[in-house]
Write a protein that holds these residues in place. Structure first.
Motif, PDB file in Angstrom:
ATOM      1  N   GLU A 249      13.376  22.717  47.357  1.00 13.10           N
ATOM      2  CA  GLU A 249      12.805  22.262  46.082  1.00 13.10           C
ATOM      3  C   GLU A 249      11.830  21.092  46.262  1.00 13.10           C
ATOM      4  OE1 GLU A 249      16.374  19.817  46.928  1.00 13.10           O
ATOM      5  OE2 GLU A 249      15.923  21.965  46.934  1.00 13.10           O
ATOM      6  N   CYS A 250      11.663  20.617  47.495  1.00 12.12           N
ATOM      7  CA  CYS A 250      10.812  19.445  47.745  1.00 12.12           C
ATOM      8  C   CYS A 250       9.380  19.839  48.079  1.00 12.12           C
ATOM      9  CB  CYS A 250      11.366  18.635  48.915  1.00 12.12           C
ATOM     10  SG  CYS A 250      12.961  17.887  48.609  1.00 12.12           S
ATOM     11  N   SER A 251       8.458  19.014  47.635  1.00  9.42           N
ATOM     12  CA  SER A 251       7.105  19.062  48.188  1.00  9.42           C
ATOM     13  C   SER A 251       7.120  18.206  49.442  1.00  9.42           C
ATOM     14  CB  SER A 251       6.094  18.496  47.188  1.00  9.42           C
ATOM     15  OG  SER A 251       5.930  19.364  46.097  1.00  9.42           O
TER      16      SER A 251
ATOM     17  N   PRO B 190       4.020  23.185  49.163  1.00  8.98           N
ATOM     18  CA  PRO B 190       4.659  23.245  47.849  1.00  8.98           C
ATOM     19  C   PRO B 190       6.145  23.544  47.999  1.00  8.98           C
ATOM     20  CG  PRO B 190       3.457  25.281  48.268  1.00  8.98           C
ATOM     21  CD  PRO B 190       3.160  24.353  49.416  1.00  8.98           C
ATOM     22  N   PRO B 191       6.922  23.343  46.941  1.00 10.22           N
ATOM     23  CA  PRO B 191       8.358  23.651  47.013  1.00 10.22           C
ATOM     24  C   PRO B 191       8.599  25.119  47.373  1.00 10.22           C
ATOM     25  CG  PRO B 191       7.848  22.412  45.022  1.00 10.22           C
ATOM     26  CD  PRO B 191       6.532  22.809  45.625  1.00 10.22           C
ATOM     27  N   HIS B 192       9.736  25.377  47.976  1.00 10.22           N
ATOM     28  CA  HIS B 192      10.192  26.735  48.298  1.00 10.22           C
ATOM     29  C   HIS B 192       9.249  27.470  49.254  1.00 10.22           C
ATOM     30  CE1 HIS B 192      13.083  25.980  45.156  1.00 10.22           C
ATOM     31  NE2 HIS B 192      12.117  25.771  44.285  1.00 10.22           N
ATOM     32  N   SER B 193       8.667  26.717  50.179  1.00  8.54           N
ATOM     33  CA  SER B 193       7.852  27.329  51.226  1.00  8.54           C
ATOM     34  C   SER B 193       8.722  27.585  52.457  1.00  8.54           C
ATOM     35  CB  SER B 193       6.698  26.402  51.625  1.00  8.54           C
ATOM     36  OG  SER B 193       5.824  26.173  50.551  1.00  8.54           O
ATOM     37  N   SER B 194       8.451  28.686  53.143  1.00  9.00           N
ATOM     38  CA  SER B 194       9.113  28.943  54.417  1.00  9.00           C
ATOM     39  C   SER B 194       8.091  28.757  55.533  1.00  9.00           C
ATOM     40  CB  SER B 194       9.673  30.367  54.458  1.00  9.00           C
ATOM     41  OG  SER B 194       8.636  31.320  54.356  1.00  9.00           O
ATOM     42  N   VAL B 195       8.528  28.140  56.625  1.00  2.00           N
ATOM     43  CA  VAL B 195       7.610  27.784  57.700  1.00  2.00           C
ATOM     44  C   VAL B 195       8.185  28.202  59.047  1.00  2.00           C
ATOM     45  CG1 VAL B 195       6.351  25.900  58.834  1.00  2.00           C
ATOM     46  CG2 VAL B 195       6.806  25.791  56.365  1.00  2.00           C
TER      47      VAL B 195
END
Length: 290
Positions: free
Chosen positions: A42-44, A75-80
Protein backbone atom coordinates in the motif's frame (compact mmCIF):
# COMPACT_ATOMS: atom_id res chain seq x y z
CA UNK A 1 22.53 16.66 -6.74
CA UNK A 2 23.97 13.19 -7.36
CA UNK A 3 26.72 13.96 -4.81
CA UNK A 4 24.05 14.86 -2.26
CA UNK A 5 22.56 11.37 -2.29
CA UNK A 6 26.00 9.79 -2.08
CA UNK A 7 26.82 11.91 0.96
CA UNK A 8 25.00 9.65 3.42
CA UNK A 9 27.79 8.80 5.85
CA UNK A 10 28.88 5.46 7.25
CA UNK A 11 27.00 6.47 10.41
CA UNK A 12 23.79 6.61 8.39
CA UNK A 13 24.56 3.34 6.63
CA UNK A 14 25.12 1.38 9.82
CA UNK A 15 21.64 2.25 11.05
CA UNK A 16 20.04 0.59 7.99
CA UNK A 17 16.68 2.19 8.76
CA UNK A 18 14.84 5.07 10.34
CA UNK A 19 11.10 5.29 10.89
CA UNK A 20 8.47 7.79 11.99
CA UNK A 21 4.68 7.65 11.73
CA UNK A 22 4.91 9.25 8.26
CA UNK A 23 7.96 7.76 6.57
CA UNK A 24 10.36 4.85 6.68
CA UNK A 25 13.91 5.23 5.34
CA UNK A 26 15.78 2.03 4.50
CA UNK A 27 19.39 1.52 3.49
CA UNK A 28 20.43 -1.55 1.48
CA UNK A 29 23.90 -2.86 0.73
CA UNK A 30 23.25 -5.51 -1.91
CA UNK A 31 25.90 -8.03 -3.04
CA UNK A 32 26.89 -8.75 -6.63
CA UNK A 33 24.81 -11.20 -8.67
CA UNK A 34 21.80 -10.56 -6.46
CA UNK A 35 18.15 -11.22 -7.41
CA UNK A 36 14.96 -10.46 -5.49
CA UNK A 37 11.22 -10.07 -5.96
CA UNK A 38 9.31 -7.63 -3.78
CA UNK A 39 6.13 -5.52 -3.68
CA UNK A 40 5.33 -1.94 -2.66
CA UNK A 41 1.99 -3.05 -1.15
CA UNK A 42 0.00 0.00 0.00
CA UNK A 43 3.06 2.30 0.13
CA UNK A 44 4.43 4.63 -2.47
CA UNK A 45 8.20 4.13 -2.62
CA UNK A 46 10.94 6.48 -3.75
CA UNK A 47 13.88 4.29 -4.75
CA UNK A 48 17.35 5.81 -5.08
CA UNK A 49 20.79 4.35 -5.71
CA UNK A 50 23.83 5.64 -3.86
CA UNK A 51 26.30 3.51 -5.79
CA UNK A 52 25.85 0.84 -8.46
CA UNK A 53 22.88 0.05 -10.68
CA UNK A 54 19.79 -2.14 -10.88
CA UNK A 55 17.93 -3.95 -13.61
CA UNK A 56 14.24 -3.96 -12.70
CA UNK A 57 11.06 -5.40 -14.15
CA UNK A 58 7.92 -3.77 -12.77
CA UNK A 59 4.44 -5.34 -12.81
CA UNK A 60 5.82 -7.99 -15.18
CA UNK A 61 5.76 -5.53 -18.08
CA UNK A 62 8.11 -2.55 -17.83
CA UNK A 63 11.85 -3.33 -17.73
CA UNK A 64 14.74 -0.89 -17.46
CA UNK A 65 18.08 -0.24 -15.81
CA UNK A 66 18.81 2.74 -13.58
CA UNK A 67 21.68 4.06 -11.51
CA UNK A 68 22.67 6.87 -9.17
CA UNK A 69 21.64 9.60 -11.63
CA UNK A 70 17.95 8.67 -11.41
CA UNK A 71 15.16 8.12 -8.85
CA UNK A 72 12.19 5.80 -9.29
CA UNK A 73 8.79 6.51 -7.74
CA UNK A 74 6.74 3.33 -7.42
CA UNK A 75 2.97 3.59 -6.98
CA UNK A 76 1.24 1.42 -4.36
CA UNK A 77 0.72 -2.28 -5.10
CA UNK A 78 3.59 -2.54 -7.57
CA UNK A 79 5.48 -5.80 -8.01
CA UNK A 80 9.19 -5.61 -8.75
CA UNK A 81 11.80 -8.09 -9.95
CA UNK A 82 15.30 -6.78 -9.28
CA UNK A 83 18.65 -8.12 -10.48
CA UNK A 84 22.10 -6.70 -9.69
CA UNK A 85 25.39 -7.60 -11.34
CA UNK A 86 27.73 -5.64 -9.06
CA UNK A 87 27.52 -4.54 -5.44
CA UNK A 88 24.92 -1.79 -5.13
CA UNK A 89 23.98 0.54 -2.28
CA UNK A 90 20.44 1.89 -2.28
CA UNK A 91 18.29 4.19 -0.20
CA UNK A 92 14.49 3.73 -0.21
CA UNK A 93 11.88 6.12 1.19
CA UNK A 94 8.53 4.50 1.99
CA UNK A 95 5.76 7.10 2.21
CA UNK A 96 3.14 6.14 4.80
CA UNK A 97 -0.61 6.04 4.18
CA UNK A 98 -1.26 8.91 6.56
CA UNK A 99 1.20 11.12 4.70
CA UNK A 100 -0.30 10.37 1.29
CA UNK A 101 -3.89 10.75 2.47
CA UNK A 102 -3.04 14.12 3.96
CA UNK A 103 -1.45 15.49 0.79
CA UNK A 104 -3.42 13.86 -2.05
CA UNK A 105 -6.44 16.21 -1.74
CA UNK A 106 -4.11 19.22 -1.70
CA UNK A 107 -2.31 18.17 -4.87
CA UNK A 108 -5.51 16.94 -6.52
CA UNK A 109 -7.22 20.29 -6.02
CA UNK A 110 -4.16 22.16 -7.23
CA UNK A 111 -4.12 20.20 -10.48
CA UNK A 112 -7.86 19.73 -10.87
CA UNK A 113 -7.49 15.95 -10.74
CA UNK A 114 -10.53 13.74 -10.27
CA UNK A 115 -8.24 10.72 -9.76
CA UNK A 116 -5.73 10.17 -7.01
CA UNK A 117 -2.30 11.66 -7.50
CA UNK A 118 -0.69 8.36 -6.46
CA UNK A 119 -2.39 6.40 -9.22
CA UNK A 120 -0.48 5.83 -12.44
CA UNK A 121 2.63 4.37 -13.96
CA UNK A 122 6.10 4.28 -12.51
CA UNK A 123 7.73 7.71 -12.54
CA UNK A 124 11.39 7.88 -13.51
CA UNK A 125 13.06 11.13 -12.47
CA UNK A 126 16.52 12.20 -13.61
CA UNK A 127 18.37 14.00 -10.83
CA UNK A 128 19.46 16.74 -13.23
CA UNK A 129 15.89 17.67 -14.13
CA UNK A 130 14.43 20.92 -12.77
CA UNK A 131 11.47 19.13 -11.20
CA UNK A 132 13.76 17.16 -8.88
CA UNK A 133 15.41 20.16 -7.20
CA UNK A 134 12.86 20.44 -4.35
CA UNK A 135 12.87 16.66 -3.88
CA UNK A 136 16.65 16.54 -3.46
CA UNK A 137 16.56 19.54 -1.11
CA UNK A 138 13.92 17.83 1.06
CA UNK A 139 16.11 14.71 1.25
CA UNK A 140 19.08 16.86 2.22
CA UNK A 141 17.13 18.45 5.06
CA UNK A 142 15.90 15.04 6.18
CA UNK A 143 19.48 13.79 6.39
CA UNK A 144 20.43 16.80 8.52
CA UNK A 145 17.45 16.34 10.85
CA UNK A 146 18.24 12.65 11.39
CA UNK A 147 21.33 13.72 13.31
CA UNK A 148 19.34 15.90 15.73
CA UNK A 149 18.83 14.69 19.33
CA UNK A 150 15.60 13.63 21.04
CA UNK A 151 12.04 14.27 19.91
CA UNK A 152 13.03 17.24 17.75
CA UNK A 153 14.51 14.75 15.27
CA UNK A 154 11.16 12.99 14.70
CA UNK A 155 9.25 16.26 14.38
CA UNK A 156 11.68 17.76 11.85
CA UNK A 157 12.05 14.56 9.81
CA UNK A 158 8.26 14.42 9.49
CA UNK A 159 8.23 18.03 8.25
CA UNK A 160 10.77 17.16 5.58
CA UNK A 161 8.81 13.97 4.75
CA UNK A 162 5.70 16.04 4.08
CA UNK A 163 7.70 18.30 1.80
CA UNK A 164 9.22 15.31 0.01
CA UNK A 165 5.85 13.61 -0.50
CA UNK A 166 4.19 16.83 -1.67
CA UNK A 167 6.77 17.39 -4.40
CA UNK A 168 6.69 13.74 -5.49
CA UNK A 169 2.89 13.80 -5.75
CA UNK A 170 3.15 17.04 -7.74
CA UNK A 171 5.53 15.39 -10.19
CA UNK A 172 3.17 12.45 -10.64
CA UNK A 173 0.11 14.72 -10.94
CA UNK A 174 1.90 16.91 -13.47
CA UNK A 175 2.73 13.95 -15.68
CA UNK A 176 -0.75 12.48 -15.35
CA UNK A 177 -2.34 15.78 -16.30
CA UNK A 178 0.01 16.35 -19.20
CA UNK A 179 -0.54 12.96 -20.78
CA UNK A 180 -4.19 12.22 -20.02
CA UNK A 181 -5.62 15.05 -22.13
CA UNK A 182 -6.43 17.29 -19.16
CA UNK A 183 -8.50 20.34 -20.11
CA UNK A 184 -6.83 22.41 -17.42
CA UNK A 185 -5.62 25.56 -19.24
CA UNK A 186 -2.01 25.15 -18.10
CA UNK A 187 -1.71 21.65 -19.52
CA UNK A 188 -3.54 22.66 -22.70
CA UNK A 189 -1.01 25.48 -22.96
CA UNK A 190 1.98 23.17 -22.44
CA UNK A 191 0.75 20.86 -25.19
CA UNK A 192 0.16 23.83 -27.49
CA UNK A 193 3.59 25.28 -26.72
CA UNK A 194 5.29 22.04 -27.70
CA UNK A 195 3.15 21.70 -30.81
CA UNK A 196 3.62 25.28 -32.00
CA UNK A 197 6.91 26.23 -30.35
CA UNK A 198 8.42 27.89 -33.43
CA UNK A 199 5.31 29.78 -34.53
CA UNK A 200 4.01 31.09 -31.18
CA UNK A 201 3.51 34.83 -31.48
CA UNK A 202 2.95 35.99 -27.89
CA UNK A 203 1.95 34.84 -24.40
CA UNK A 204 -0.96 37.28 -24.50
CA UNK A 205 -2.38 35.57 -27.58
CA UNK A 206 -1.81 32.17 -25.99
CA UNK A 207 -3.73 33.26 -22.88
CA UNK A 208 -6.54 34.63 -25.03
CA UNK A 209 -7.02 31.26 -26.70
CA UNK A 210 -8.10 29.92 -23.29
CA UNK A 211 -10.27 32.99 -22.56
CA UNK A 212 -7.90 34.17 -19.86
CA UNK A 213 -6.19 37.47 -19.19
CA UNK A 214 -2.43 37.61 -19.56
CA UNK A 215 -2.00 38.26 -15.82
CA UNK A 216 -4.27 35.45 -14.62
CA UNK A 217 -2.82 32.98 -17.12
CA UNK A 218 0.76 33.84 -16.13
CA UNK A 219 -0.01 33.47 -12.42
CA UNK A 220 -1.76 30.10 -12.91
CA UNK A 221 0.96 28.79 -15.22
CA UNK A 222 3.73 29.67 -12.76
CA UNK A 223 1.84 28.15 -9.81
CA UNK A 224 1.83 24.79 -11.64
CA UNK A 225 5.18 24.77 -13.45
CA UNK A 226 7.31 27.13 -11.36
CA UNK A 227 7.99 29.17 -14.51
CA UNK A 228 6.17 31.97 -16.28
CA UNK A 229 4.87 31.05 -19.76
CA UNK A 230 7.64 33.13 -21.36
CA UNK A 231 10.31 31.43 -19.22
CA UNK A 232 8.89 28.01 -20.14
CA UNK A 233 8.80 28.85 -23.87
CA UNK A 234 12.36 30.19 -23.72
CA UNK A 235 13.60 27.08 -21.93
CA UNK A 236 12.04 24.80 -24.54
CA UNK A 237 13.45 26.90 -27.38
CA UNK A 238 16.94 26.71 -25.87
CA UNK A 239 16.62 22.95 -25.54
CA UNK A 240 15.64 22.77 -29.20
CA UNK A 241 18.52 25.11 -30.03
CA UNK A 242 21.00 22.55 -28.71
CA UNK A 243 19.69 20.03 -31.23
CA UNK A 244 19.71 22.51 -34.10
CA UNK A 245 23.24 23.70 -33.35
CA UNK A 246 24.57 20.25 -34.16
CA UNK A 247 23.81 20.86 -37.82
CA UNK A 248 23.29 24.64 -38.20
CA UNK A 249 25.24 27.80 -37.57
CA UNK A 250 24.44 30.03 -34.60
CA UNK A 251 22.79 32.58 -36.89
CA UNK A 252 20.72 29.94 -38.70
CA UNK A 253 19.57 28.48 -35.38
CA UNK A 254 18.58 31.87 -33.99
CA UNK A 255 16.64 32.77 -37.12
CA UNK A 256 14.87 29.40 -37.18
CA UNK A 257 13.70 30.02 -33.62
CA UNK A 258 12.48 33.52 -34.58
CA UNK A 259 15.20 35.43 -32.75
CA UNK A 260 16.05 38.31 -35.08
CA UNK A 261 18.50 39.70 -32.52
CA UNK A 262 21.39 37.21 -32.54
CA UNK A 263 23.00 38.75 -29.45
CA UNK A 264 19.75 38.26 -27.53
CA UNK A 265 19.61 34.61 -28.57
CA UNK A 266 23.23 34.08 -27.48
CA UNK A 267 22.51 35.71 -24.10
CA UNK A 268 19.45 33.50 -23.54
CA UNK A 269 21.38 30.36 -24.46
CA UNK A 270 24.26 31.25 -22.13
CA UNK A 271 21.85 32.01 -19.28
CA UNK A 272 20.24 28.57 -19.74
CA UNK A 273 23.36 26.44 -20.18
CA UNK A 274 26.28 28.53 -18.90
CA UNK A 275 28.11 28.61 -22.25
CA UNK A 276 27.55 30.39 -25.57
CA UNK A 277 26.10 28.54 -28.59
CA UNK A 278 29.53 28.58 -30.24
CA UNK A 279 31.17 27.12 -27.15
CA UNK A 280 28.48 24.43 -27.13
CA UNK A 281 29.26 23.56 -30.76
CA UNK A 282 32.96 23.34 -29.96
CA UNK A 283 32.26 21.10 -26.97
CA UNK A 284 30.52 18.65 -29.30
CA UNK A 285 33.70 18.17 -31.32
CA UNK A 286 35.63 15.01 -30.32
CA UNK A 287 38.96 16.78 -30.08
CA UNK A 288 37.63 19.57 -27.84
CA UNK A 289 38.93 19.53 -24.28
CA UNK A 290 37.49 21.72 -21.50
Amino acid sequence: MEKLLKSFSRYDELHYGFQTDLIRILYYDLPEHYYEQYASYECSKLCTILDGEKEVRINKTESFQYGSDEMILLPPHSSVEMSIERQTKALVFELGDELIERLEPVVGEEFGLAEKATVGDVVRCGLKSDEMDPVVKAISRMKTYMAYPGESRIFLVDLAAQELAYHLLRIRAFRLSLHNGSKHPVFRAIRDIHKHLITLSSVKELAGSYNMSHTHFTHLFKSITGLTPLEYITREKMRLARQLLQERTVTETAMHLNYDNISHFIALFKKQFGITPKQYQLSRQPEYVL
